[in-house]
Design an enzyme around this catalytic site. Structure first.
Site, PDB file in Angstrom:
ATOM      1  N   SER A 145      -0.942  -9.312   2.711  1.00 17.38           N
ATOM      2  CA  SER A 145       0.014 -10.397   2.864  1.00 17.38           C
ATOM      3  C   SER A 145      -0.304 -11.666   2.077  1.00 17.38           C
ATOM      4  O   SER A 145      -0.115 -12.773   2.573  1.00 17.38           O
ATOM      5  CB  SER A 145       0.081 -10.747   4.353  1.00 17.38           C
ATOM      6  OG  SER A 145       1.367 -10.795   4.749  1.00 17.38           O
ATOM      7  N   ASP A 190       4.292 -10.957   9.019  1.00 17.51           N
ATOM      8  CA  ASP A 190       3.276 -11.627   8.205  1.00 17.51           C
ATOM      9  C   ASP A 190       3.301 -13.137   8.410  1.00 17.51           C
ATOM     10  O   ASP A 190       2.269 -13.783   8.561  1.00 17.51           O
ATOM     11  CB  ASP A 190       3.499 -11.305   6.720  1.00 17.51           C
ATOM     12  CG  ASP A 190       3.691  -9.815   6.483  1.00 17.51           C
ATOM     13  OD1 ASP A 190       3.329  -9.030   7.376  1.00 17.51           O
ATOM     14  OD2 ASP A 190       4.203  -9.441   5.413  1.00 17.51           O
ATOM     15  N   ASN A 233       3.276  -3.957  -5.262  1.00 17.66           N
ATOM     16  CA  ASN A 233       4.006  -5.216  -5.088  1.00 17.66           C
ATOM     17  C   ASN A 233       5.386  -4.846  -4.560  1.00 17.66           C
ATOM     18  O   ASN A 233       6.204  -4.297  -5.290  1.00 17.66           O
ATOM     19  CB  ASN A 233       4.109  -5.942  -6.439  1.00 17.66           C
ATOM     20  CG  ASN A 233       4.867  -7.237  -6.301  1.00 17.66           C
ATOM     21  OD1 ASN A 233       5.717  -7.394  -5.424  1.00 17.66           O
ATOM     22  ND2 ASN A 233       4.561  -8.180  -7.170  1.00 17.66           N
TER      23      ASN A 233
END
Ligand code: GLA
Length: 458
Positions: A145, A190, A233
């Protein structure tokens, strides 16, 4: 708790080498001294993968690695953004006309997401400019994260510059929403843990309404993070959004099957809540209502009685318009079973039976299997790393974060830690072909860290 704002702490910058270095670099870059600093941590998700955006609770903890930003508000309306890592180029832009290009996940866009979220929340159109120097030590694209930590850090920077107040919960919700300007349809895990984390405890994060409850991890075990060195990603591919859409479609088909008003339903949790049945019963409904063979868009349209055009414009995200195969059965099975594992994990932590490390490890292993086989978000390197970790003493090991690369998290009995680290290092990182970039190799034990805060020089 729900109304508490992020803490502000006074620090002697000279006593913290990383802060001191950042202050000096800031000075040589901008010719001035930062007014304040903000830090926001990365996280490791212990269990509960790919279920936050379906409405289900997850169980992460913050790691000590974080994003740290040195800030000086300025009198112009220009934002000057720089990074201590020369791989990330500088940006200079107007603070009140933020453009976020969804087609390229450039580093500074994550900062802009956080800034824009706060700006919009307060309806501010004359935000003062600022000089910011960013320093991050969370391995990028590794499932820990780093991007959300940057969004959260930038959100708290902007709030501080504005001199306004928000609770941690409000900040987490704003940042979760504004990170979607990047184009990924993430849940809120997150950002929530980055703000709500507290040292020494993992958290059960529940949504709608957002809340965090302490989960005391077993004292006899250590959680170890290992990077597979495969970069993922999630904003650079459509894997992530395809899964979000598959879950959304599964929710709609299940709702339709059960004669619920399916067009309003977006999340698998809503179907369970509307039916008022258990997760185990939802697994049975999934088996009755959906088939394991993949669905194509035409079949989905037939089931819902809509046109392809309606499917594309009203349900799918921009980067999933051309997807031809949707595995609805497998994704729903993963989500409902994973949601149940999170609750079992928490229960075991509370009851603390003698064999708790073994029981928690089994749940983590089941979670990995489900991610690998039903959700298909693993990769050969992650599977290999998980096997190596189990072979050398982990009671459980699984991929963590979005997957398709990035890190694993393992639960290791404390007395086995030294041999575990040594053996995993040899078995995974010491490859004769030298294919793993040395700077990405990381294998470390971690403890629950604290959440985002503002630092002022004492
Ligand atoms: C990413 C998203 C989270 C969550 C995880 C998978 O980290 O940002 O919201 O969906 O993937 O569990």
């Amino acid at each position: 708790m729900a109304t508490e704002s992020p803490a502000t702490r006074r620090v002697q910058v000279a006593e913290h080498p990383r802060l001191l270095k950042l202050k000096e670099m800031f000075n040589s870059k901008f010719g001035s001294i930062p007014k304040f600093y903000v830090r926001a941590p990365g996280r490791v998700n212990i269990i509960g993968e790919h279920i936050d955006y379906c409405g289900y609770s997850v169980l992460p903890m913050a790691v000590e690695q974080d994003v740290l930003i040195a800030v000086e508000p300025v009198k112009t309306y220009t934002l000057q953004l720089a990074n201590t890592n020369p791989l990330y180029p500088d940006l200079s832009t107007s603070a009140n006309n933020i453009q976020i290009d969804k087609t390229k996940p450039l580093w500074h866009n994550y900062f802009l997401c956080g800034l824009k979220g706060i700006q919009e929340h307060f309806g501010v159109s004359n935000l003062t400019g600022m000089n910011c120097l960013v320093d991050g030590n969370i391995p990028p694209s590794s499932g820990l994260s780093s991007s959300s930590a940057l969004v959260c850090c930038a959100g708290l920077v902007t709030l501080t510059v504005l001199g306004r107040n928000l609770s941690k919960v409000e900040l987490a919700e704003i940042c979760a929403k504004s990170e979607r300007y990047i184009g990924t349809e993430g849940g809120g895990m997150d950002q929530s843990i980055s703000f709500l984390a507290e040292e020494g405890t993992a958290k059960l994060i529940e949504f709608s309404p957002l809340r965090a409850t302490d989960v005391k991890l077993p004292s006899g075990a250590v959680f170890v993070i290992a990077n597979s060195c495969v970069e993922m990603n999630k904003a650079a591919t459509s894997h992530f959004n395809i899964r979000v859409m598959e879950c959304r479609l599964a929710a709609k088909l299940l709702a339709k099957y059960k004669s619920l008003q399916w067009d309003k339903v977006l999340r698998l949790e809503e179907v369970q809540a509307k039916l008022g049945i258990s997760l185990e019963e939802m697994l049975l409904v999934t088996e009755d209502a959906l088939h394991p063979e993949p669905y194509n868009p035409e079949e989905i349209c037939r089931c819902l009685g809509i046109s392809l055009e309606e499917l594309r414009t009203q349900i799918l995200s921009p980067n999933t318009q051309d997807v031809l195969i949707f595995k609805l059965y497998q994704r729903a099975k993963h989500v409902y079973s994973e949601a149940a594992r999170v609750l079992q994990f928490k229960k075991i932590c509370e009851e603390a039976p003698e064999n708790m490390v073994q029981l928690l490890g089994e749940l983590m292993n089941q979670s990995h299997m489900s991610c690998r086989d039903m959700y298909e978000c693993s990769c050969p390197e992650l599977d290999q790393l998980v096997d190596i970790c189990r072979k050398f003493g982990a009671q459980g090991s699984r991929l963590t974060g979005a997957g398709w690369g990035g890190c694993t998290v393992s639960i290791v009995p404390a007395d086995k830690l030294p041999s575990f680290l040594e053996n995993v290092h040899k078995a995974y990182y010491h490859r004769s072909d030298g294919s793993l970039a040395p700077e990405k190799q990381s294998l470390f034990a971690t403890k629950p860290g604290g959440g985002a805060l503002v630092l002022l020089e004492a």
